[in-house]
Design a protein around this motif. Structure first.
Motif, PDB file in Angstrom:
ATOM      1  N   ALA A 132      60.079  90.758 -51.854  1.00  0.00           N
ATOM      2  CA  ALA A 132      59.813  89.105 -51.597  1.00  0.00           C
ATOM      3  C   ALA A 132      61.446  88.697 -51.082  1.00  0.00           C
ATOM      4  CB  ALA A 132      59.585  88.527 -52.752  1.00  0.00           C
ATOM      5  N   ALA A 133      62.420  89.100 -51.749  1.00  0.00           N
ATOM      6  CA  ALA A 133      63.813  88.532 -51.510  1.00  0.00           C
ATOM      7  C   ALA A 133      64.056  88.707 -50.175  1.00  0.00           C
ATOM      8  CB  ALA A 133      64.779  89.230 -52.554  1.00  0.00           C
ATOM      9  N   THR A 134      63.856  89.932 -49.858  1.00  0.00           N
ATOM     10  CA  THR A 134      64.271  90.177 -48.355  1.00  0.00           C
ATOM     11  C   THR A 134      63.475  89.233 -47.386  1.00  0.00           C
ATOM     12  OG1 THR A 134      64.789  92.378 -48.782  1.00  0.00           O
ATOM     13  CG2 THR A 134      64.174  91.791 -46.243  1.00  0.00           C
ATOM     14  N   LEU A 135      62.091  89.007 -47.363  1.00  0.00           N
ATOM     15  CA  LEU A 135      61.374  88.018 -46.540  1.00  0.00           C
ATOM     16  C   LEU A 135      61.884  86.897 -46.645  1.00  0.00           C
ATOM     17  CD1 LEU A 135      58.968  87.633 -44.684  1.00  0.00           C
ATOM     18  CD2 LEU A 135      57.491  87.392 -46.943  1.00  0.00           C
ATOM     19  N   CYS A 136      62.156  86.221 -47.806  1.00  0.00           N
ATOM     20  CA  CYS A 136      62.910  84.800 -48.194  1.00  0.00           C
ATOM     21  C   CYS A 136      64.152  84.606 -47.627  1.00  0.00           C
ATOM     22  CB  CYS A 136      62.530  84.509 -49.540  1.00  0.00           C
ATOM     23  SG  CYS A 136      60.884  84.326 -50.317  1.00  0.00           S
ATOM     24  N   ALA A 137      64.962  85.639 -48.108  1.00  0.00           N
ATOM     25  CA  ALA A 137      66.350  85.610 -47.497  1.00  0.00           C
ATOM     26  C   ALA A 137      66.457  85.875 -45.874  1.00  0.00           C
ATOM     27  CB  ALA A 137      67.458  86.536 -48.011  1.00  0.00           C
ATOM     28  N   ALA A 138      65.778  86.630 -45.211  1.00  0.00           N
ATOM     29  CA  ALA A 138      65.659  86.750 -43.904  1.00  0.00           C
ATOM     30  C   ALA A 138      65.170  85.478 -43.097  1.00  0.00           C
ATOM     31  CB  ALA A 138      64.762  88.039 -43.282  1.00  0.00           C
ATOM     32  N   LEU A 139      64.090  84.940 -43.627  1.00  0.00           N
ATOM     33  CA  LEU A 139      63.822  83.667 -43.112  1.00  0.00           C
ATOM     34  C   LEU A 139      64.769  82.431 -42.934  1.00  0.00           C
ATOM     35  CD1 LEU A 139      59.901  83.791 -43.991  1.00  0.00           C
ATOM     36  CD2 LEU A 139      61.027  84.283 -41.623  1.00  0.00           C
ATOM     37  N   ALA A 140      65.246  82.538 -44.313  1.00  0.00           N
ATOM     38  CA  ALA A 140      66.403  81.440 -44.424  1.00  0.00           C
ATOM     39  C   ALA A 140      67.688  81.675 -43.644  1.00  0.00           C
ATOM     40  CB  ALA A 140      66.603  81.616 -46.060  1.00  0.00           C
ATOM     41  N   ALA A 141      67.902  82.862 -43.638  1.00  0.00           N
ATOM     42  CA  ALA A 141      69.312  83.141 -42.708  1.00  0.00           C
ATOM     43  C   ALA A 141      68.830  82.648 -41.200  1.00  0.00           C
ATOM     44  CB  ALA A 141      69.354  84.920 -42.666  1.00  0.00           C
ATOM     45  N   VAL A 142      67.924  82.834 -40.722  1.00  0.00           N
ATOM     46  CA  VAL A 142      67.302  82.622 -39.221  1.00  0.00           C
ATOM     47  C   VAL A 142      67.776  81.100 -39.083  1.00  0.00           C
ATOM     48  CG1 VAL A 142      65.702  82.763 -37.351  1.00  0.00           C
ATOM     49  CG2 VAL A 142      66.174  84.802 -38.743  1.00  0.00           C
ATOM     50  N   TRP A 143      66.882  80.393 -40.253  1.00  0.00           N
ATOM     51  CA  TRP A 143      66.932  79.095 -40.151  1.00  0.00           C
ATOM     52  C   TRP A 143      68.258  78.513 -40.289  1.00  0.00           C
ATOM     53  CZ3 TRP A 143      68.384  75.260 -43.733  1.00  0.00           C
ATOM     54  CH2 TRP A 143      67.930  73.928 -43.329  1.00  0.00           C
ATOM     55  N   LEU A 144      69.241  78.908 -41.088  1.00  0.00           N
ATOM     56  CA  LEU A 144      70.586  78.580 -41.656  1.00  0.00           C
ATOM     57  C   LEU A 144      71.382  78.966 -40.153  1.00  0.00           C
ATOM     58  CD1 LEU A 144      71.037  79.622 -45.210  1.00  0.00           C
ATOM     59  CD2 LEU A 144      71.142  77.355 -44.285  1.00  0.00           C
ATOM     60  N   GLY A 145      71.193  80.212 -39.430  1.00  0.00           N
ATOM     61  CA  GLY A 145      72.193  80.518 -38.594  1.00  0.00           C
ATOM     62  C   GLY A 145      71.791  79.675 -37.278  1.00  0.00           C
ATOM     63  N   THR A 146      70.504  79.153 -37.099  1.00  0.00           N
ATOM     64  CA  THR A 146      70.256  78.314 -35.944  1.00  0.00           C
ATOM     65  C   THR A 146      70.622  76.935 -36.073  1.00  0.00           C
ATOM     66  OG1 THR A 146      68.158  79.648 -35.407  1.00  0.00           O
ATOM     67  CG2 THR A 146      67.954  77.333 -34.795  1.00  0.00           C
ATOM     68  N   THR A 147      70.400  76.353 -37.397  1.00  0.00           N
ATOM     69  CA  THR A 147      70.927  74.856 -37.804  1.00  0.00           C
ATOM     70  C   THR A 147      72.190  74.844 -37.730  1.00  0.00           C
ATOM     71  OG1 THR A 147      68.818  74.726 -39.364  1.00  0.00           O
ATOM     72  CG2 THR A 147      70.796  73.456 -39.590  1.00  0.00           C
ATOM     73  N   ALA A 148      72.968  75.760 -38.140  1.00  0.00           N
ATOM     74  CA  ALA A 148      74.624  75.843 -38.122  1.00  0.00           C
ATOM     75  C   ALA A 148      75.163  75.744 -36.660  1.00  0.00           C
ATOM     76  CB  ALA A 148      75.177  77.002 -39.034  1.00  0.00           C
ATOM     77  N   ALA A 149      74.432  76.738 -35.957  1.00  0.00           N
ATOM     78  CA  ALA A 149      74.786  76.700 -34.415  1.00  0.00           C
ATOM     79  C   ALA A 149      74.601  75.440 -33.776  1.00  0.00           C
ATOM     80  CB  ALA A 149      74.342  77.706 -33.945  1.00  0.00           C
ATOM     81  N   ARG A 150      73.482  74.955 -33.959  1.00  0.00           N
ATOM     82  CA  ARG A 150      72.989  73.560 -33.349  1.00  0.00           C
ATOM     83  C   ARG A 150      74.182  72.502 -33.780  1.00  0.00           C
ATOM     84  NH1 ARG A 150      66.801  74.656 -33.535  1.00  0.00           N
ATOM     85  NH2 ARG A 150      66.726  75.680 -31.378  1.00  0.00           N
ATOM     86  N   ARG A 151      74.370  72.473 -35.113  1.00  0.00           N
ATOM     87  CA  ARG A 151      75.074  71.400 -35.484  1.00  0.00           C
ATOM     88  C   ARG A 151      76.367  71.446 -34.886  1.00  0.00           C
ATOM     89  NH1 ARG A 151      73.316  70.486 -41.781  1.00  0.00           N
ATOM     90  NH2 ARG A 151      71.254  69.546 -41.316  1.00  0.00           N
ATOM     91  N   ALA A 152      77.103  72.972 -34.882  1.00  0.00           N
ATOM     92  CA  ALA A 152      78.592  72.996 -34.438  1.00  0.00           C
ATOM     93  C   ALA A 152      78.302  72.814 -32.883  1.00  0.00           C
ATOM     94  CB  ALA A 152      78.830  74.416 -34.643  1.00  0.00           C
ATOM     95  N   LEU A 153      77.381  73.070 -31.939  1.00  0.00           N
ATOM     96  CA  LEU A 153      77.302  72.661 -30.755  1.00  0.00           C
ATOM     97  C   LEU A 153      77.530  71.102 -30.675  1.00  0.00           C
ATOM     98  CD1 LEU A 153      74.746  75.277 -29.158  1.00  0.00           C
ATOM     99  CD2 LEU A 153      77.417  74.783 -28.682  1.00  0.00           C
ATOM    100  N   ALA A 154      76.504  70.304 -31.296  1.00  0.00           N
ATOM    101  CA  ALA A 154      76.399  68.927 -31.443  1.00  0.00           C
ATOM    102  C   ALA A 154      77.756  68.132 -31.553  1.00  0.00           C
ATOM    103  CB  ALA A 154      75.428  68.416 -32.219  1.00  0.00           C
ATOM    104  N   ARG A 155      78.681  68.880 -32.415  1.00  0.00           N
ATOM    105  CA  ARG A 155      80.068  68.307 -32.926  1.00  0.00           C
ATOM    106  C   ARG A 155      80.803  68.648 -31.859  1.00  0.00           C
ATOM    107  NH1 ARG A 155      79.251  69.740 -38.670  1.00  0.00           N
ATOM    108  NH2 ARG A 155      79.875  71.819 -37.944  1.00  0.00           N
ATOM    109  N   ARG A 156      80.753  69.732 -31.189  1.00  0.00           N
ATOM    110  CA  ARG A 156      81.811  70.043 -30.037  1.00  0.00           C
ATOM    111  C   ARG A 156      81.514  69.365 -28.785  1.00  0.00           C
ATOM    112  NH1 ARG A 156      80.991  75.280 -26.804  1.00  0.00           N
ATOM    113  NH2 ARG A 156      82.618  75.153 -25.487  1.00  0.00           N
ATOM    114  N   ARG A 157      80.150  68.706 -28.553  1.00  0.00           N
ATOM    115  CA  ARG A 157      79.900  67.952 -27.399  1.00  0.00           C
ATOM    116  C   ARG A 157      80.206  66.533 -27.607  1.00  0.00           C
ATOM    117  NH1 ARG A 157      74.000  70.855 -26.702  1.00  0.00           N
ATOM    118  NH2 ARG A 157      74.640  72.635 -25.691  1.00  0.00           N
ATOM    119  N   ARG A 158      80.540  66.102 -28.800  1.00  0.00           N
ATOM    120  CA  ARG A 158      80.779  64.668 -29.054  1.00  0.00           C
ATOM    121  C   ARG A 158      82.338  64.423 -28.342  1.00  0.00           C
ATOM    122  NH1 ARG A 158      78.963  63.697 -35.126  1.00  0.00           N
ATOM    123  NH2 ARG A 158      77.226  64.938 -34.909  1.00  0.00           N
TER     124      ARG A 158
END
Length: 158
Positions: A132-158
């Protein structure tokens, strides 16, 4: 009158006689297969090294495999945003890094073996918790990585 080999033309319009030669299926996919293989060697070597540096005791929670899979999932989240939103990558970057390196680095087959071993050696609670921990943590990690990268790109483009 029928013609045994209908006349064909090449790219320049010149007639070509004789039966058509089939293109090798590896011709277009050869470089992709090579890059996935090369990347897989890099990723699997890194995973093996991590397992040697931080071995897991029998019956214990497999922290090394857990960390490898979670980190790999976070990196794939960041990577996919970068190659789809930030820059035009060469056609072999995704097969090399995404499929090869990260596919070789992350190890969901070892995850399954670890669960089976834990349950089979009398540690079913640890095995199910790890599942259970691996499944939850892996899905959360993909979401966090995607979200963090998109936010960083949005800040960079401003």
């Amino acid at each position: 009158m029928t013609v045994p080999h209908p006349e064909r033309v090449d790219e320049s319009g010149t007639p070509v006689r004789g039966p058509a030669r089939r293109a090798s299926p590896w011709r277009g996919q050869g470089p992709v297969v090579a890059m996935v293989s090369l990347g897989g060697v890099v990723g699997a070597t890194a995973r093996y090294g991590a397992g040697q540096l931080w071995p897991t005791q029998t019956g214990a929670f497999p922290w090394t495999t857990f960390a490898i899979n979670v980190v790999g999932c976070a990196v794939i989240g960041v990577f996919m945003v970068l190659i789809t939103d930030a820059w035009a990558a060469h056609r072999l970057v995704r097969p090399f890094f995404g499929t090869g390196v990260l596919g070789g680095f992350t190890t969901f087959s070892t995850y399954a073996v670890d669960i089976r071993t834990l349950v089979g050696t009398g540690h079913p609670g640890t095995g199910l918790g790890y599942l259970a921990a691996t499944l939850c943590a892996a899905l959360a990690a993909v979401w966090l990585g995607t979200t963090a990268a998109r936010r960083a790109l949005a800040r960079r483009r401003r």
